[in-house]
Motif scaffolding. Structure first.
Motif, short mmCIF file in Angstrom:
data_model
loop_
_atom_site.label_atom_id
_atom_site.label_comp_id
_atom_site.label_asym_id
_atom_site.label_seq_id
_atom_site.Cartn_x
_atom_site.Cartn_y
_atom_site.Cartn_z
N UNK A 222 29.52 33.26 43.57
CA UNK A 222 30.02 32.38 44.46
C UNK A 222 31.25 32.04 43.65
N UNK A 223 31.13 31.74 42.62
CA UNK A 223 32.08 31.16 41.58
C UNK A 223 33.12 32.16 41.09
N UNK A 224 32.71 33.58 41.16
CA UNK A 224 33.75 34.47 40.95
C UNK A 224 34.91 34.83 41.90
N UNK A 225 35.96 34.96 41.29
CA UNK A 225 37.15 35.30 42.36
C UNK A 225 36.95 36.72 43.09
N UNK A 226 37.72 36.71 44.38
CA UNK A 226 37.54 38.08 45.03
C UNK A 226 38.75 38.79 44.56
N UNK A 227 38.24 40.17 44.13
CA UNK A 227 39.39 40.95 43.69
C UNK A 227 39.63 42.49 44.52
N UNK A 228 39.11 42.61 45.53
CA UNK A 228 39.19 43.86 46.36
C UNK A 228 40.47 43.55 46.79
N UNK A 229 41.45 44.64 46.57
CA UNK A 229 42.64 44.77 47.18
C UNK A 229 43.72 43.85 46.48
N UNK A 230 43.37 43.45 45.50
CA UNK A 230 44.21 42.38 44.61
C UNK A 230 44.65 42.92 43.50
N UNK A 231 45.74 42.59 42.92
CA UNK A 231 46.34 42.96 41.57
C UNK A 231 45.41 42.45 40.55
N UNK A 232 45.39 43.29 39.44
CA UNK A 232 44.41 42.85 38.18
C UNK A 232 45.32 41.95 37.36
N UNK A 233 44.61 40.90 36.74
CA UNK A 233 45.25 40.13 35.75
C UNK A 233 45.10 40.87 34.41
N UNK A 234 46.32 40.68 34.00
CA UNK A 234 46.99 41.33 32.64
C UNK A 234 46.49 40.65 31.30
#
Length: 572
Positions: free
Chosen positions: A529-541
């Protein structure tokens, strides 16, 4: 360097124009490797045949991974000198009397003072003089109802020596860790095909040698070597397949290899049912490995690896052959170029190390959570898979069921991942942990219910393990993504090493192992629950993207959503 057309020349300094000028007719035939794969067929007859060759060894890899469930099983037993009734008075052997399921008290390792105790099980506990002192002097008597022989029956790995069995499994899992590091580096130097062939050869030789091990210590050494080859083959076969597969088909291709492993999981139950002697079983799963010698003729090299190592002509010849098999030809004067991305150029200017995973606050938090998730998923996965005899049902049927749940568990993630990585990870690992925890409240008499709960736990953990691959690749920023996946994989292997040892806690409480397998995933669910949601989101570079938060960098339109290419990178 990318190719520019004539119309773009005025945008560059004169020196650069002279450097990159290429006639338009040549530019039209310049492609990167993925474009070439699309042109010759990303998943044509050539790739489908390749996956047949890749999937066949996966079945035997599953055999080697899980065969210790049967070869290391401990049948009901007692010491002849401690239980003299059966040996000296001719009473029928009833091995069920050595264990009192209701009390959880095991009489297999106790000595009886009264000869009548064996005949009257109700008096056995009262008349036992406690644990045997000085070991079993008269030798062990084992039930042959389920197994004709195992390493436990042959070398007496029970009671005081029972720990050796668990340590043997841990040493085998250590072989997986060593093999991943050793053969991963060798594959980058000598190629995927070479390491696969070497791995299969060593696996067959040492696997057969294991069947003739003269003692337990030689046995675990040979098993350790087999473990290193399992990593060599399973890792490089997957890489070889993905390097020949088009972008759109890579996720499906990865699932195919997972299904092959699951099929081996199921098939092992039938093979072990038919072969009850551990040496013959070990020989049966190892000897067919010599038939893979024909892979020298049919297994192709990786064209992508050849190009990365400057062997372009050899790579092009291989690509043209693949195109011929797929019924698609490349133009004779086609050329490939290496495509560089901005973040790759930036990373070359500033080298990042593993230390960057924990250098900054937010990156450190995310890294430690992901490391734990990898660790706990593999810990519980192999903790359940390698100790199915504890659930009270027929061991062969339990093995079959546990293998069967692998298929839907891996399939369902394909439908849930697109909606939410975070919720999918949380839900499946929570289900797995909760189901394992509930088994400790089920009495031994309800073995079917315990097995059903364990099966649900296996389902949840298998799905969670599939998700954590892709989730991790999306959370780690590009500049340290490979380092993050590498460290996560190391933590996973540590979980595999510890999994067999967890069962030593049964000396203190028979519920302790399943309690650990329940509480650890539930802690992982809370941390998810402390992790960010990444579905359909841009990736961090960059690490800065992570530290400044996803709200800021989600607004950067030049970043691309996660693709199957990143998914493949996460599995390597």
């Amino acid at each position: 360097m990318s190719v520019l057309s004539r119309k773009q020349q005025p945008l560059l300094p004169a020196c650069d124009q002279a450097t990159v000028f290429v006639p338009r007719e040549v530019e039209k035939r310049s492609m990167n490797f993925d474009d070439v794969l699309d042109r010759i067929g990303g998943f044509g007859k050539f790739q489908k045949t390749l996956y047949v060759w890749i999937c066949l060894p996966q079945i035997f890899l599953a055999f080697h991974m899980l065969v210790s469930v049967f070869t290391g099983a401990v049948p009901p037993h007692f010491c002849r000198s401690a239980w003299p009734v059966a040996a000296n008075q001719g009473l029928p052997l009833n091995f069920s009397q050595t264990t009192s399921h209701g009390s959880g008290y095991n009489l297999s390792c106790t000595a009886l003072d009264a000869p009548s105790a064996f005949a009257n099980h109700s008096n056995a506990l009262a008349q036992s003089s406690g644990p045997m002192q000085g070991g079993c002097q008269g030798g062990w008597e084992f039930s042959k109802e389920t197994f004709h022989s195992t390493i436990a029956t042959e070398w007496g790995l029970v009671c005081d020596s029972a720990k050796l069995n668990s340590f043997g499994s841990s040493i085998y899992m250590s072989g997986l860790l060593v093999g991943a590091v050793l053969f991963g580096a060798l594959a980058d130097k000598y190629g995927r095909r070479c390491i696969i062939l070497v791995g299969l050869a060593i696996q067959a030789i040492f696997g057969v040698g294991t069947a003739f091990a003269p003692n337990f210590y030689v046995y675990i050494f040979l098993r350790f070597i087999v473990g290193t080859t399992v990593s060599a083959v399973i890792m490089n076969a997957f890489v070889l397949g993905t390097e020949w597969t088009g972008r759109k088909q890579r996720m499906l291709a990865g699932v195919i290899t997972d299904y092959s492993f699951g099929f081996g999981y199921i098939l092992l139950a039938g093979v072990a049912f038919l072969i009850r002697d551990w040496r013959k079983l070990q020989l049966a799963i190892s000897a067919p490995g010599f038939f893979f010698v024909f892979y020298i003729c049919v297994l192709p090299k990786s064209a992508r690896w050849l190009m990365a190592n400057g062997r372009n002509e050899e790579a092009m010849d291989l690509i043209r052959k693949a195109g011929t098999v797929n019924g698609k030809q490349l133009p004779p004067d086609v050329k490939m170029f290496q495509e560089y991305k901005e973040f790759e150029m930036d990373a070359a200017k500033k080298k990042h190390t593993v230390v960057d995973l924990v250098r900054t606050p937010r990156m450190r938090k995310l890294s430690l959570i992901l490391f734990y998730l990898w660790f706990v998923n593999v810990l519980v996965y192999y903790g359940l898979s390698l100790n199915i005899s504890d659930f009270g049902m027929n061991i062969y049927l339990t093995q079959f069921i546990f293998g069967l749940v692998e298929m839907p568990a891996r399939t369902i993630t394909l439908f849930t991942l697109n909606r939410s990585r975070k919720i999918s990870q949380f839900s499946f690992i929570a289900v797995g942990g909760l189901a394992c925890l509930l088994t400790i409240f089920i009495p031994d008499e309800l073995s079917v219910l315990r097995t059903v709960l364990a099966m649900i736990g296996k389902f949840g953990i298998t799905a969670s393990l599939s998700i954590v691959y892709i989730y991790s690749a999306e959370v780690f920023p590009t500049v340290i993504r490979q380092s993050g996946i590498g460290m996560s994989s190391m933590c996973a292997r540590v979980g595999g090493v510890i999994a067999p040892i967890i069962y030593l806690l049964r000396e203190y409480s028979k519920e302790a192992p399943m309690m650990m397998f329940g509480l650890c995933p539930l802690l992982g669910a809370a941390l998810t629950l402390l992790l960010p949601e990444t579905a359909n989101r841009p990736l961090p570079d960059t690490i800065r993207d992570v530290e400044e938060g996803y709200n800021r960098y989600n607004q950067l339109s030049y970043l691309k959503p996660f693709s199957t290419k990143h998914w493949v990178a996460s599995r390597l």
